[in-house]
Motif scaffolding. Sequence first.
Motif, PDB file in Angstrom:
ATOM      1  N   UNK A 449      64.273  33.603 -46.355  1.00 32.35           N
ATOM      2  CA  UNK A 449      64.897  32.626 -45.452  1.00 32.35           C
ATOM      3  C   UNK A 449      65.149  31.302 -46.187  1.00 32.35           C
ATOM      4  N   UNK A 450      64.123  30.799 -46.868  1.00 28.90           N
ATOM      5  CA  UNK A 450      64.260  29.512 -47.562  1.00 28.90           C
ATOM      6  C   UNK A 450      65.253  29.595 -48.713  1.00 28.90           C
ATOM      7  N   UNK A 451      65.182  30.676 -49.485  1.00 31.42           N
ATOM      8  CA  UNK A 451      66.147  30.842 -50.577  1.00 31.42           C
ATOM      9  C   UNK A 451      67.574  30.930 -50.028  1.00 31.42           C
ATOM     10  N   UNK A 452      67.766  31.682 -48.947  1.00 30.71           N
ATOM     11  CA  UNK A 452      69.113  31.848 -48.375  1.00 30.71           C
ATOM     12  C   UNK A 452      69.680  30.518 -47.893  1.00 30.71           C
ATOM     13  N   UNK A 453      68.828  29.717 -47.291  1.00 27.74           N
ATOM     14  CA  UNK A 453      69.286  28.456 -46.711  1.00 27.74           C
ATOM     15  C   UNK A 453      69.479  27.359 -47.760  1.00 27.74           C
ATOM     16  N   UNK A 454      68.667  27.376 -48.825  1.00 29.21           N
ATOM     17  CA  UNK A 454      68.614  26.196 -49.691  1.00 29.21           C
ATOM     18  C   UNK A 454      68.893  26.446 -51.177  1.00 29.21           C
ATOM     19  N   UNK A 455      69.134  27.700 -51.585  1.00 28.88           N
ATOM     20  CA  UNK A 455      69.399  27.969 -53.004  1.00 28.88           C
ATOM     21  C   UNK A 455      70.677  28.782 -53.148  1.00 28.88           C
ATOM     22  N   UNK A 456      71.726  28.183 -53.731  1.00 29.43           N
ATOM     23  CA  UNK A 456      73.039  28.839 -53.807  1.00 29.43           C
ATOM     24  C   UNK A 456      73.040  30.036 -54.746  1.00 29.43           C
ATOM     25  N   UNK A 457      72.178  30.024 -55.779  1.00 30.68           N
ATOM     26  CA  UNK A 457      72.196  31.121 -56.764  1.00 30.68           C
ATOM     27  C   UNK A 457      71.538  32.398 -56.215  1.00 30.68           C
ATOM     28  N   UNK A 458      70.844  32.282 -55.118  1.00 28.41           N
ATOM     29  CA  UNK A 458      70.165  33.444 -54.521  1.00 28.41           C
ATOM     30  C   UNK A 458      71.190  34.523 -54.187  1.00 28.41           C
ATOM     31  N   UNK A 459      70.888  35.787 -54.549  1.00 32.41           N
ATOM     32  CA  UNK A 459      71.846  36.859 -54.301  1.00 32.41           C
ATOM     33  C   UNK A 459      71.209  38.035 -53.566  1.00 32.41           C
ATOM     34  N   UNK A 460      72.016  39.051 -53.306  1.00 30.84           N
ATOM     35  CA  UNK A 460      71.556  40.213 -52.539  1.00 30.84           C
ATOM     36  C   UNK A 460      70.403  40.928 -53.231  1.00 30.84           C
ATOM     37  N   UNK A 461      70.501  41.089 -54.549  1.00 29.36           N
ATOM     38  CA  UNK A 461      69.426  41.769 -55.286  1.00 29.36           C
ATOM     39  C   UNK A 461      68.106  41.019 -55.131  1.00 29.36           C
ATOM     40  N   UNK A 462      68.186  39.695 -55.243  1.00 25.99           N
ATOM     41  CA  UNK A 462      66.982  38.888 -55.104  1.00 25.99           C
ATOM     42  C   UNK A 462      66.387  38.982 -53.714  1.00 25.99           C
ATOM     43  N   UNK A 463      67.257  38.987 -52.683  1.00 29.77           N
ATOM     44  CA  UNK A 463      66.787  39.060 -51.299  1.00 29.77           C
ATOM     45  C   UNK A 463      66.078  40.380 -51.031  1.00 29.77           C
ATOM     46  N   UNK A 464      66.724  41.472 -51.425  1.00 31.22           N
ATOM     47  CA  UNK A 464      66.142  42.798 -51.174  1.00 31.22           C
ATOM     48  C   UNK A 464      64.833  42.963 -51.953  1.00 31.22           C
ATOM     49  N   UNK A 465      64.837  42.535 -53.222  1.00 30.72           N
ATOM     50  CA  UNK A 465      63.630  42.654 -54.048  1.00 30.72           C
ATOM     51  C   UNK A 465      62.489  41.821 -53.469  1.00 30.72           C
ATOM     52  N   UNK A 466      62.810  40.620 -53.016  1.00 30.10           N
ATOM     53  CA  UNK A 466      61.780  39.733 -52.465  1.00 30.10           C
ATOM     54  C   UNK A 466      61.169  40.308 -51.191  1.00 30.10           C
ATOM     55  N   UNK A 513      56.244  37.335 -53.940  1.00 30.28           N
ATOM     56  CA  UNK A 513      57.555  37.519 -53.308  1.00 30.28           C
ATOM     57  C   UNK A 513      58.517  36.388 -53.694  1.00 30.28           C
ATOM     58  N   UNK A 514      58.022  35.144 -53.718  1.00 29.92           N
ATOM     59  CA  UNK A 514      58.859  34.021 -54.161  1.00 29.92           C
ATOM     60  C   UNK A 514      59.307  34.224 -55.604  1.00 29.92           C
ATOM     61  N   UNK A 515      58.367  34.614 -56.459  1.00 29.77           N
ATOM     62  CA  UNK A 515      58.666  34.785 -57.883  1.00 29.77           C
ATOM     63  C   UNK A 515      59.680  35.899 -58.116  1.00 29.77           C
ATOM     64  N   UNK A 516      59.484  37.046 -57.472  1.00 31.89           N
ATOM     65  CA  UNK A 516      60.391  38.188 -57.648  1.00 31.89           C
ATOM     66  C   UNK A 516      61.795  37.826 -57.160  1.00 31.89           C
ATOM     67  N   UNK A 517      61.904  37.175 -56.004  1.00 32.17           N
ATOM     68  CA  UNK A 517      63.210  36.764 -55.499  1.00 32.17           C
ATOM     69  C   UNK A 517      63.924  35.833 -56.455  1.00 32.17           C
ATOM     70  N   UNK A 518      63.169  34.929 -57.078  1.00 31.04           N
ATOM     71  CA  UNK A 518      63.745  33.970 -58.019  1.00 31.04           C
ATOM     72  C   UNK A 518      64.207  34.655 -59.304  1.00 31.04           C
ATOM     73  N   UNK A 519      63.306  35.450 -59.895  1.00 29.62           N
ATOM     74  CA  UNK A 519      63.612  36.090 -61.176  1.00 29.62           C
ATOM     75  C   UNK A 519      64.759  37.090 -61.049  1.00 29.62           C
ATOM     76  N   UNK A 520      64.700  37.943 -60.012  1.00 27.99           N
ATOM     77  CA  UNK A 520      65.740  38.963 -59.837  1.00 27.99           C
ATOM     78  C   UNK A 520      67.103  38.322 -59.598  1.00 27.99           C
ATOM     79  N   UNK A 521      67.144  37.211 -58.864  1.00 27.98           N
ATOM     80  CA  UNK A 521      68.424  36.523 -58.626  1.00 27.98           C
ATOM     81  C   UNK A 521      69.014  35.976 -59.919  1.00 27.98           C
ATOM     82  N   UNK A 522      68.140  35.553 -60.827  1.00 23.18           N
ATOM     83  CA  UNK A 522      68.627  34.990 -62.089  1.00 23.18           C
ATOM     84  C   UNK A 522      69.117  36.062 -63.064  1.00 23.18           C
ATOM     85  N   UNK A 523      68.478  37.237 -63.051  1.00 22.97           N
ATOM     86  CA  UNK A 523      68.818  38.259 -64.054  1.00 22.97           C
ATOM     87  C   UNK A 523      69.867  39.253 -63.566  1.00 22.97           C
ATOM     88  N   UNK A 524      70.294  39.146 -62.326  1.00 25.65           N
ATOM     89  CA  UNK A 524      71.333  40.037 -61.785  1.00 25.65           C
ATOM     90  C   UNK A 524      72.600  39.235 -61.517  1.00 25.65           C
TER      91      UNK A 524
END
Length: 552
Positions: A449-466, A513-524
């Motif tokens: 929720x927080x990544x979706x609302x406040x971080x533009x780089x957040x993507x689908x892979x990061x959301x699902x992984x998180x 969960x925060x870490x995985x969402x962040x890392x996966x969004x950056x590498x995908x």
Amino acid sequence: MNNVNLITLAQEEVVKTGNPILNISIFIVFLVVTMTVVLRAGKTTKEASDFYTGGGAFSGRQNGLAISGDYLSAASFLGIVGAVAINGYDGFLYSIGFFVAWLVALMLVAEPLRNVGRFTMADVLSFRLKQKPVRVAAAIATLFVSLFYLVAQMAGAGSLVSVLMNIHDFFWQAVVVGVVGVIMIVYVLVGGMKGTTYVQMIKAVLLVTGVLAMSILTFISIKGGFSDLFDAAISMHASSAHLAEKGYEAQAIMEPGLKFGKTLTTKIDFISLALTLVLGTGGLPHVLMRFYTVPTATEARRSVTWAIVIIGAFYLMTLVLGYGAAALVGPDRILAAPGGANAAAPLLALELGGSIFMAVISAVAFATVLAVVAGLAITASASIAHDVYHSVIRNGQSTEAEQVRVSHITVVILGILAIVLGILAMTQNVAFLVSLAFAIAASANLPTILYSLYWRRFNTYGAVASIYTGVISCLLLIFFSPAVSGAPTSMFPDADWHLFPLNSPGIVSIPLAFLVGYVVSLITPPDNLDHLADEMEVRSLTGVGVEAPVDH
């Protein structure tokens, strides 16, 4: 006199207290009144929006009352009072954690969520991400949070009615849980969100009024203020066979460590629980869904303000009731009653006002259980029908009648599951059981929720992984924790497969969960939906274009 004799005498005393016929009669009156409200509201439930969000027709004040009713569950009343009565200082952590959590919901979640979504949390998560994978993941997280929360309410209902009816036999306690589940299913099928919202409002007023009356009567009975109350609680704990058996001093009720101990492991468990409680509310699906029952984001924010005032006053009074139960009832008598620690509040009501007062307070508490489980069931059913069936399986082509039908089927299946798990969890403190639901909500839902609302780089892979990381890590850690096996208070006390030393998994699963969402969004690769990210930012912050459809 040895400890066994003391507990036996306590059990005999409980058997002689209360009037089961009076208790159940007043409960039936409450049930008839609330069912009448549900039936009347159900007549106006014609569309999917009516069933899910009550048509978005409630004011901020009304919704604030309903949120309070949703949030002040059996865990809040029965579990926290019992936790404070038995564990004192450590038990009050639940009150503080549940209350402070609303600041996260108010400051970060309430208004933007109302601006972006329509029915469910997944509406927000999928706004600028790919619809299908995110909605399925969000629905799974919602189901697990709702199920754990439902189990806590079922266990609370079993404890409460066991005290009301003076039932010590496990079979009949299980029957009680089954009956509660069936009534809950009927509530939801008949009334939808409108019916349960009105019941929540009624219940919130009754519960806060009842707790206020009990708090005043506690001080009158003690014949003094807080100092006298604490002294009386210390004195009663001094004569406790339960505490003597564990080697605790009477003064321990006023100090940290009675529940969590003073080892490094238990201190970490304490921090983990606090983290879970504070972050969990911002990810609770049935609370988030309440923001869609008001017409505007301003009303959503106003409803949270009302909820904070009501909930804050309630949790302050749980401190009085918890120490009041410790002083006037005592830990031995509480633990010997059907339902154990969860019986503290009804037994205190009996001590303060006799059988009639106990019956009224218990009936209000039971109405609390029914209203909360109904709200949870609606949230879970909406997630399956709207997010999975309508948006994924039918590609947005299903009719509203189909969605409501799928919701009804989900409610029945979820009710049956909650009954079975609630029976297994009847010996657990319900406040602790709710903390497990908070752990999943904080791990799986809040990061996305927080990544979706406040971080533009957040993507689908990061959301699902998180989401999946949060759900799976939380469930695995709970399954291998002392809460499930390996301890006398476990769900399976005679088995031992625990590998994780903490009862609360949040200190591991939430950062993970925060870490995985962040890392996966950056590498995908990004989703390349920048126009939707721009639109989401404008909507969430200003509310402009809230009613416009989203074009993926």
